[in-house]
Design a protein around this motif. Sequence first.
Motif, PDB file in Angstrom:
ATOM      1  N   ALA A 183       0.807  -1.217   0.000  1.00  0.00           N
ATOM      2  CA  ALA A 183       0.000   0.000   0.000  1.00  0.00           C
ATOM      3  C   ALA A 183       0.843   1.271   0.000  1.00  0.00           C
ATOM      4  O   ALA A 183       0.347   2.332  -0.366  1.00  0.00           O
ATOM      5  CB  ALA A 183      -0.931   0.007   1.213  1.00  0.00           C
ATOM      6  N   PRO A 243      -4.457   7.232  -2.219  1.00  0.00           N
ATOM      7  CA  PRO A 243      -4.273   5.934  -2.883  1.00  0.00           C
ATOM      8  C   PRO A 243      -2.923   5.825  -3.584  1.00  0.00           C
ATOM      9  O   PRO A 243      -2.409   6.787  -4.138  1.00  0.00           O
ATOM     10  CB  PRO A 243      -5.414   5.889  -3.903  1.00  0.00           C
ATOM     11  N   ALA A 245      -1.575  -0.658  -6.013  1.00  0.00           N
ATOM     12  CA  ALA A 245      -2.326  -1.219  -4.890  1.00  0.00           C
ATOM     13  C   ALA A 245      -3.797  -0.825  -4.891  1.00  0.00           C
ATOM     14  O   ALA A 245      -4.647  -1.620  -4.495  1.00  0.00           O
ATOM     15  CB  ALA A 245      -1.671  -0.803  -3.570  1.00  0.00           C
ATOM     16  N   ALA A 246      -4.122   0.372  -5.337  1.00  0.00           N
ATOM     17  CA  ALA A 246      -5.493   0.863  -5.262  1.00  0.00           C
ATOM     18  C   ALA A 246      -6.393   0.376  -6.398  1.00  0.00           C
ATOM     19  O   ALA A 246      -7.597   0.643  -6.379  1.00  0.00           O
ATOM     20  CB  ALA A 246      -5.501   2.391  -5.219  1.00  0.00           C
ATOM     21  N   SER A 296      -4.576  -4.890  -1.738  1.00  0.00           N
ATOM     22  CA  SER A 296      -3.666  -3.872  -1.217  1.00  0.00           C
ATOM     23  C   SER A 296      -3.345  -4.184   0.243  1.00  0.00           C
ATOM     24  O   SER A 296      -4.245  -4.462   1.042  1.00  0.00           O
ATOM     25  CB  SER A 296      -4.334  -2.500  -1.333  1.00  0.00           C
ATOM     26  N   ALA A 322      -1.479  -3.154   3.884  1.00  0.00           N
ATOM     27  CA  ALA A 322      -0.874  -2.235   4.850  1.00  0.00           C
ATOM     28  C   ALA A 322       0.043  -3.038   5.773  1.00  0.00           C
ATOM     29  O   ALA A 322      -0.031  -4.266   5.822  1.00  0.00           O
ATOM     30  CB  ALA A 322      -1.952  -1.537   5.672  1.00  0.00           C
ATOM     31  N   SER A 361       2.874   3.152   7.452  1.00  0.00           N
ATOM     32  CA  SER A 361       2.004   2.478   6.483  1.00  0.00           C
ATOM     33  C   SER A 361       0.890   3.369   5.961  1.00  0.00           C
ATOM     34  O   SER A 361       0.232   4.085   6.727  1.00  0.00           O
ATOM     35  CB  SER A 361       1.377   1.238   7.117  1.00  0.00           C
ATOM     36  N   ASN A 362       0.665   3.294   4.661  1.00  0.00           N
ATOM     37  CA  ASN A 362      -0.509   3.934   4.084  1.00  0.00           C
ATOM     38  C   ASN A 362      -1.759   3.214   4.566  1.00  0.00           C
ATOM     39  O   ASN A 362      -1.694   2.057   5.026  1.00  0.00           O
ATOM     40  CB  ASN A 362      -0.442   3.935   2.562  1.00  0.00           C
ATOM     41  N   VAL A 390      -7.123   0.401   0.774  1.00  0.00           N
ATOM     42  CA  VAL A 390      -6.281  -0.633   1.391  1.00  0.00           C
ATOM     43  C   VAL A 390      -7.181  -1.753   1.894  1.00  0.00           C
ATOM     44  O   VAL A 390      -8.135  -1.519   2.625  1.00  0.00           O
ATOM     45  CB  VAL A 390      -5.420  -0.052   2.528  1.00  0.00           C
ATOM     46  N   THR A 400       5.644  -1.772   3.871  1.00  0.00           N
ATOM     47  CA  THR A 400       4.556  -2.534   3.298  1.00  0.00           C
ATOM     48  C   THR A 400       5.099  -3.540   2.276  1.00  0.00           C
ATOM     49  O   THR A 400       4.432  -4.520   1.969  1.00  0.00           O
ATOM     50  CB  THR A 400       3.478  -1.618   2.673  1.00  0.00           C
ATOM     51  N   TYR A 455      -7.996  -0.017   7.166  1.00  0.00           N
ATOM     52  CA  TYR A 455      -7.999  -0.987   6.069  1.00  0.00           C
ATOM     53  C   TYR A 455      -9.377  -1.623   6.075  1.00  0.00           C
ATOM     54  O   TYR A 455     -10.004  -1.755   7.115  1.00  0.00           O
ATOM     55  CB  TYR A 455      -6.916  -2.069   6.194  1.00  0.00           C
TER      56      TYR A 455
END
Length: 161
Positions: free
Chosen positions: A30, A38, A42-43, A49, A51, A63-64, A69, A100, A144
Amino acid sequence: MSLGGPGGSQALEDAVNFAWNTGVVIVASAGNDNTNTPSFPAAYVNVISVAATDENDLKAFFSNFGDGVDVAAPGVGIFSTCPTHTNVIGCINFGSLNGTSQAAPFVSGLASLIKATFPLLSNQAIRLAIESSTDDVPGSGTLYQFGRINANAAIITAGTL
């Protein structure tokens, strides 16, 4: 996949969709920017996706997160192979890494384990097994969409599909 950024491209999305439509389970990290912006690939819809969580099952500080996610997996202090020469990550041969990109392989490995155990399952069923069997950890449903993966629960779930 351990790559990405804030902008997608039609060529990358077409490649992801082609792979998905041929039965591939696609997993991507992610991103490590601590943002809900995004990251692509991943998106994309046909990508799981991932995390990163820490040792306390909390979202890793880097982490996004957000709507794009899907699941989380351990991504802090993961022992890994490293380049054999001096490099920007400061790790030579083997070492402990965060990211990630360390979390996503747990999901890829789980998808492979499910496919090896149940070879007739489709990529849709494998994704369903992974996402519907996660553990509810802090951030599940908000940071997520699902929780942190659970390999045992995913295998049991896959056996019912």
